[in-house]
Design an enzyme around this catalytic site. Structure first.
Site, PDB file in Angstrom:
ATOM      1  N   ASP A  19      38.268  24.927   9.137  1.00 33.84           N
ATOM      2  CA  ASP A  19      37.461  23.712   9.257  1.00 33.84           C
ATOM      3  C   ASP A  19      36.930  23.541  10.683  1.00 33.84           C
ATOM      4  OD1 ASP A  19      36.265  21.447   8.357  1.00 33.84           O
ATOM      5  OD2 ASP A  19      38.076  20.249   8.202  1.00 33.84           O
ATOM      6  N   HIS A  36      28.436  27.745  11.131  1.00 29.73           N
ATOM      7  CA  HIS A  36      28.950  28.605  10.053  1.00 29.73           C
ATOM      8  C   HIS A  36      28.760  30.084  10.387  1.00 29.73           C
ATOM      9  CE1 HIS A  36      29.957  25.256   7.643  1.00 29.73           C
ATOM     10  NE2 HIS A  36      28.723  24.867   7.406  1.00 29.73           N
ATOM     11  N   LEU A 130      46.705  44.795   3.080  1.00 30.55           N
ATOM     12  CA  LEU A 130      46.594  43.334   2.995  1.00 30.55           C
ATOM     13  C   LEU A 130      45.860  42.871   1.728  1.00 30.55           C
ATOM     14  CD1 LEU A 130      46.701  40.560   4.694  1.00 30.55           C
ATOM     15  CD2 LEU A 130      44.336  41.123   5.287  1.00 30.55           C
TER      16      LEU A 130
END
Ligand code: FPP
Length: 260
Positions: A19, A36, A130
């Site tokens: 955020d 962004h 991962l």
């Protein structure tokens, strides 16, 4: 630090709410879209760290169902960044044996982007590194409801157990979340991985996502692992689950006794 050291860490699954992109850009007099763009660059860094740290799973909140209320130009940018990220990261994802997956609703993405996603998912299906999961068009309640409905379709008239529900979730092989980090200063879970976070350590930092560095990421993991080690037996997620199970057993015994 080698990944060998960290495989012993109790932190295996980290989830992040990324955020603060908009505010980060605003403070610099730039558009939210710019925030962004910088935020998506940082995703690359943090994924790289997760690989080096030897984490088993990293789940990132990329676009929530609530984010649909944003201006369409902004939504469009996030969609474009996702596509750019996938194209740009493909080689690295393969090289690092990352198992890639998107959870949520991607039906609003273009056919081209959806194909990039499904191709990468199937290409990395057997990868053993991962587990990288991007939550996109995702909501935790909706995931739970969908899982229950899927179960009902296969098992009409049966009651669902916790184990069965967990196995019907979108990431059954990632396990519970051990640590959830939220950047940007807010202290909320925002409908992210509700089921999986039942026993998670929560860490909130006021750092805005584009400023969230490898150093901060590593420090958080280190300090939370230490916190867990201090609690010893009862500290880890696995053991918390065990003690929750034990509590159910104790309660049952107690009720039986009371009835005698
Ligand atoms: C929060 O910033 C972030 C999002 C809504 C989405 C997260 C998106 C990225 C990190 C970029 C896209 C990355 C990929 C890999 C596709 P915010 O706009 O809510 O910030 P604010 O709270 O300051 O407004």
């Amino acid at each position: 630090m080698t990944s060998h050291n960290h495989s012993k860490s109790s932190i295996k699954h980290v989830a992040i709410i990324m955020d603060g992109n908009g505010r980060w850009a605003g403070k610099r007099g730039r558009s939210r879209v710019w925030g962004h763009i910088r935020g998506s660059r940082n995703v690359t860094n943090i994924v790289e760290d997760a690989v080096q740290l030897g984490l088993k799973s990293l789940t990132l909140y990329t676009f929530s169902t609530e984010n649909w209320s944003r201006p369409l130009t902004e939504v469009n940018t996030i969609f474009k960044l996702l596509k750019k990220f996938l194209v740009g990261e493909r080689k690295r994802i393969l090289k690092n044996h990352i198992r890639f997956r998107i959870i949520g609703d991607i039906s609003s993405l273009s056919e081209k982007t959806r194909k990039i996603i499904t191709d990468l998912e199937s290409e990395t299906k057997k990868s053993e590194g991962l587990n990288l999961t991007l939550a996109f068009g995702y909501g935790g309640r909706s995931e739970i409801v969908k899982s229950v409905n899927k179960f009902i379709e296969k098992n009409p008239c049966k009651h669902i157990s916790e184990e069965e529900l967990a196995s019907y979730l979108m990431t059954p092989d990632c396990g519970d979340v051990d640590l959830m980090i939220r950047t940007g200063g807010d202290r909320r879970i925002s409908n992210f991985l509700l089921w999986q976070m039942a026993y998670a350590e929560l860490f909130f930092t006021s750092t805005m996502w584009p400023d969230f560095t490898s150093t901060e990421f590593r420090n958080i993991i280190e300090s939370v692992s230490q916190r867990e080690r201090r609690f010893g037996f009862i500290g880890s997620t696995e053991n918390l689950q065990k003690s929750a199970d034990q509590a159910v057993l104790n309660k049952r015994k107690f009720v039986e006794k009371a009835g005698e």
